[in-house]
Design a protein around this motif. Structure first.
Motif, mmCIF file in Angstrom:
data_model
loop_
_atom_site.group_PDB
_atom_site.id
_atom_site.type_symbol
_atom_site.label_atom_id
_atom_site.label_comp_id
_atom_site.label_asym_id
_atom_site.label_seq_id
_atom_site.Cartn_x
_atom_site.Cartn_y
_atom_site.Cartn_z
ATOM 1 N N ASP A 1 4.766 10.609 -10.124
ATOM 2 C CA ASP A 1 3.791 10.527 -9.014
ATOM 3 C C ASP A 1 2.425 10.963 -9.540
ATOM 4 N N THR B 1 4.262 6.071 7.847
ATOM 5 C CA THR B 1 4.344 5.508 9.202
ATOM 6 C C THR B 1 3.899 6.514 10.266
ATOM 7 N N LYS C 1 2.818 -7.077 -1.098
ATOM 8 C CA LYS C 1 4.284 -7.006 -0.967
ATOM 9 C C LYS C 1 4.929 -8.389 -1.078
ATOM 10 N N GLY D 1 11.882 -1.953 6.771
ATOM 11 C CA GLY D 1 11.197 -2.174 8.040
ATOM 12 C C GLY D 1 10.487 -0.888 8.409
ATOM 13 N N ASP E 1 -0.719 8.351 -12.809
ATOM 14 C CA ASP E 1 -1.217 7.334 -11.874
ATOM 15 C C ASP E 1 -0.740 5.986 -12.411
ATOM 16 N N ILE E 2 0.073 5.290 -11.615
ATOM 17 C CA ILE E 2 0.689 4.066 -12.150
ATOM 18 C C ILE E 2 -0.308 2.936 -12.374
ATOM 19 N N ARG F 1 7.442 12.341 -2.455
ATOM 20 C CA ARG F 1 7.739 12.480 -1.013
ATOM 21 C C ARG F 1 8.316 11.171 -0.467
ATOM 22 N N ASN G 1 8.614 2.183 -6.589
ATOM 23 C CA ASN G 1 8.538 2.545 -5.166
ATOM 24 C C ASN G 1 7.127 2.907 -4.706
ATOM 25 N N ILE H 1 10.144 7.963 0.895
ATOM 26 C CA ILE H 1 11.261 7.145 0.420
ATOM 27 C C ILE H 1 11.568 7.449 -1.044
ATOM 28 N N THR I 1 8.403 8.047 7.731
ATOM 29 C CA THR I 1 7.792 8.770 6.605
ATOM 30 C C THR I 1 6.359 9.163 6.989
ATOM 31 N N ILE J 1 10.338 2.780 8.698
ATOM 32 C CA ILE J 1 11.051 3.946 8.167
ATOM 33 C C ILE J 1 10.227 5.198 8.493
ATOM 34 N N TYR K 1 -2.029 -5.497 2.314
ATOM 35 C CA TYR K 1 -0.691 -4.946 2.048
ATOM 36 C C TYR K 1 0.345 -6.080 1.945
HETATM 37 N N1 LIG Z 1 7.586 3.905 5.421
HETATM 38 C C1 LIG Z 1 7.825 2.669 5.766
HETATM 39 O O1 LIG Z 1 8.138 2.374 6.931
HETATM 40 C C2 LIG Z 1 7.758 1.568 4.741
HETATM 41 C C3 LIG Z 1 8.024 0.270 5.173
HETATM 42 C C4 LIG Z 1 7.983 -0.760 4.255
HETATM 43 C C5 LIG Z 1 7.711 -0.492 2.929
HETATM 44 N N2 LIG Z 1 7.444 0.773 2.527
HETATM 45 C C6 LIG Z 1 7.149 0.983 1.111
HETATM 46 O O2 LIG Z 1 7.983 2.013 0.617
HETATM 47 C C7 LIG Z 1 7.332 2.689 -0.463
HETATM 48 C C8 LIG Z 1 7.332 4.192 -0.187
HETATM 49 O O3 LIG Z 1 6.700 4.384 1.071
HETATM 50 P P1 LIG Z 1 6.637 5.804 1.804
HETATM 51 O O4 LIG Z 1 6.638 5.541 3.260
HETATM 52 O O5 LIG Z 1 7.619 6.744 1.229
HETATM 53 O O6 LIG Z 1 5.141 6.223 1.400
HETATM 54 P P2 LIG Z 1 4.489 7.662 1.181
HETATM 55 O O7 LIG Z 1 3.026 7.456 1.363
HETATM 56 O O8 LIG Z 1 5.162 8.708 2.004
HETATM 57 O O9 LIG Z 1 4.820 7.934 -0.375
HETATM 58 C C9 LIG Z 1 4.279 7.128 -1.384
HETATM 59 C C10 LIG Z 1 4.231 7.937 -2.673
HETATM 60 O O10 LIG Z 1 3.631 7.082 -3.671
HETATM 61 C C11 LIG Z 1 2.723 7.894 -4.411
HETATM 62 N N3 LIG Z 1 1.658 7.068 -5.013
HETATM 63 C C12 LIG Z 1 0.665 6.410 -4.359
HETATM 64 N N4 LIG Z 1 -0.160 5.842 -5.261
HETATM 65 C C13 LIG Z 1 0.315 6.159 -6.496
HETATM 66 C C14 LIG Z 1 -0.124 5.887 -7.812
HETATM 67 N N5 LIG Z 1 -1.243 5.177 -8.048
HETATM 68 N N6 LIG Z 1 0.594 6.372 -8.846
HETATM 69 C C15 LIG Z 1 1.724 7.098 -8.635
HETATM 70 N N7 LIG Z 1 2.180 7.392 -7.397
HETATM 71 C C16 LIG Z 1 1.476 6.938 -6.339
HETATM 72 C C17 LIG Z 1 2.145 8.852 -3.368
HETATM 73 O O11 LIG Z 1 1.520 9.973 -3.975
HETATM 74 C C18 LIG Z 1 3.378 9.185 -2.556
HETATM 75 O O12 LIG Z 1 4.064 10.297 -3.077
HETATM 76 C C19 LIG Z 1 5.941 2.079 -0.568
HETATM 77 O O13 LIG Z 1 5.934 1.084 -1.557
HETATM 78 C C20 LIG Z 1 5.751 1.449 0.804
HETATM 79 O O14 LIG Z 1 4.826 0.389 0.770
HETATM 80 C C21 LIG Z 1 7.459 1.807 3.399
#
Ligand SMILES: NC(=O)c1ccc[n+]([C@@H]2O[C@H](COP(=O)([O-])OP(=O)(O)OC[C@H]3O[C@@H](n4cnc5c(N)ncnc54)[C@H](O)[C@@H]3O)[C@@H](O)[C@H]2O)c1
Length: 453
Positions: free
Chosen positions: A244, A397, A363, A390, A267-268, A223, A294, A225, A394, A392, A359
């Protein structure tokens, strides 16, 4: 669906009282021109010719200078009325030859009349030299000064226009042209006020199928990003392995099917995660060229309220797993020479954020990993970069409390949140074979967020 702020801000009442309106950003669509209005390519630097040639090869019209008559005609207080037909889609200012402070005047004399003529969603790209590679003191200072121009102009521009800086470490034009093309295109819609350093590495000729024949793994692909990264990697020609957690298996399978790739439930944080990724990519697709780290989680609390689990789970998923997986990915039989590693950091890792010490630690650690690892694997032609998103839109957020979320969305030069697609486009640019001269970089995809700008 528009968020509440956008609904209110774009209402007839808000428009009438002059509330600033976020511009609909120009985003990349296959088949559309890189830029549909003429591009001014000016300045005395050595890269301007290669940029012009590249734009011409894509059918983009370039101009070398604004006609004096064009600027002066109908001028009121030096400001000419500009018709839509006379607008510039972009301005590329090559100041890589600037060696003394007087040369900086060109930013104003070339930039000001051009900025007045910019179309909606236009781009300003300045090309300079990496000050760390310049020996003369004043020349190094002059080149460093370009950054102040771009970061400030990004904040002045309106209507979806952006300003970014490309700094060359050598004389080879290929990498510079690739970076300039990225910034000119709709792929960089949410990248503003940023600096990319381009090395002197030879890069392959550009191809229209940018990632054709490449095998790319993306973690957290079920899901948000990650799903859009999988879509854009596939759109650009890669075969995608979507990874995932098992509990997201159904959504993961849907994404993998949609992009014609394969799903790997994993699970990573598992000790053998890297090995399993390599085995899957080799077994199902015959190789591994691109890895996008990601997957990430948040457990936001003030430091005084964070328990051990909230701290360690965030560090384990966002940082420790990446470090550990890379060992297997970079071992014999893993990522091929010339491979690409792209990590997803966050502006919280660069600027810090209240309630996100865990966090931000994870990061910022990713940024450290990019810097240190990129040097270690350069000999194999492998690049290691990160994007730092920044705000995004999702599910991550969507969980932020309402007031904080509304402020987060607007506190940037483009006055809106980014989309997962914006991050995905930046990731996929870094993943391309033609981005081989870009390594050790952290590219913010944040609309020039005020957070740590
Ligand atoms: N959304 C934002 O505004 C934002 C901003 C800065 C950074 N980010 C970073 O972008 C990346 C994606 O964020 P997002 O908003 O799409 O998050 P999200 O929570 O919508 O998606 C994250 C995905 O990672 C998977 N995941 C979590 N733990 C896992 C694991 N142990 N093994 C495998 N998969 C795992 C989840 O199941 C999920 O599908 C993340 O690294 C997040 O920190 C997001």
């Amino acid at each position: 669906m528009p968020d509440l702020f956008t609904t209110l801000a774009t209402s007839p009442v808000a428009r009438r009282v002059g509330v600033p309106q976020p511009t609909r950003l120009r985003r990349f669509a296959p088949g559309e021109p890189l830029c549909d209005s003429p591009v001014l390519v000016a300045g005395g630097g050595a890269f301007a010719g290669a940029v012009r040639d590249h734009l011409a090869s894509l059918g983009v019209t370039t101009v070398d200078a604004l006609e004096v008559a064009e600027v002066a005609e109908g001028a009121v207080d030096g400001t000419p009325p500009v018709t839509d037909a006379g607008r510039l889609g972009a301005v590329v200012l090559d100041l890589s030859d600037a060696v003394d402070l007087g040369d900086l005047d060109r930013l104003r004399t070339l930039g000001a009349p051009a900025v007045r003529r910019l179309a909606r969603n236009a781009r300003v790209v300045v090309v300079g030299r990496d000050p760390d590679t310049v020996t003369d003191l004043e020349a190094a200072v002059t080149q460093r000064a370009l950054e102040g121009f771009v970061r400030s102009l990004g904040k002045e521009l309106r209507h979806g226009a952006t300003a970014n800086l490309v700094l060359a470490q050598g004389d080879r034009p290929d990498g510079v042209v690739s970076a300039v093309a990225f910034f000119l295109s709709g792929r960089s819609a949410y990248v503003d006020g940023q600096v990319v350093v381009v090395g002197d590495t030879p890069t392959p000729a550009r191809s229209t199928t940018l990632l054709a024949g490449q095998v790319a793994v993306v973690t957290g692909a079920a899901r948000g990003i990650g799903a859009d990264i999988a879509r854009v990697l596939a759109r650009d020609g890669a075969r995608v392995v979507a990874v995932d957690v098992p509990s997201a298996g159904q959504a993961l399978a849907a994404v993998a099917n949609e992009v014609g790739g394969t799903a790997l439930q994993l699970d990573i944080t598992a000790p053998d995660a890297g090995t399993r990724i390599v085995e899957h990519a080799r077994g199902r697709h015959g190789g591994l060229d691109v890895v996008v780290h990601n997957a990430g989680i948040t457990r936001d609390r003030l430091l005084v309220n964070l328990d051990e689990q909230q701290w360690s789970s965030v560090v384990a998923v966002n940082l420790r797993s990446v470090l550990r997986m890379n060992e297997a990915l970079l071992a014999e039989g893993g990522l091929g020479d010339g491979g690409r590693i792209v990590c997803v950091s966050s502006i919280a890792g660069l600027a810090g954020n209240r309630g996100q010490t865990n966090y931000a630690v994870s990061k910022a650690g990713v940024v450290g990993l990019v810097h240190a690892l990129s040097r270690r694997v350069a000999g194999r032609g492998i690049t290691v970069n990160a994007v730092a998103p920044g705000f995004i839109e999702t599910e991550m957020t969507a969980r932020i409390p309402f007031a904080t979320r509304e402020v987060g969305r607007r506190m940037n030069s483009l006055q809106q949140a980014g989309l997962p697609l914006d991050v995905a486009e930046a990731v996929c640019w870094l993943a391309q074979p033609t981005s081989g001269a870009v390594t050790g970089q952290v590219l913010r995809v944040c609309g020039q967020s005020l957070l740590g700008a």
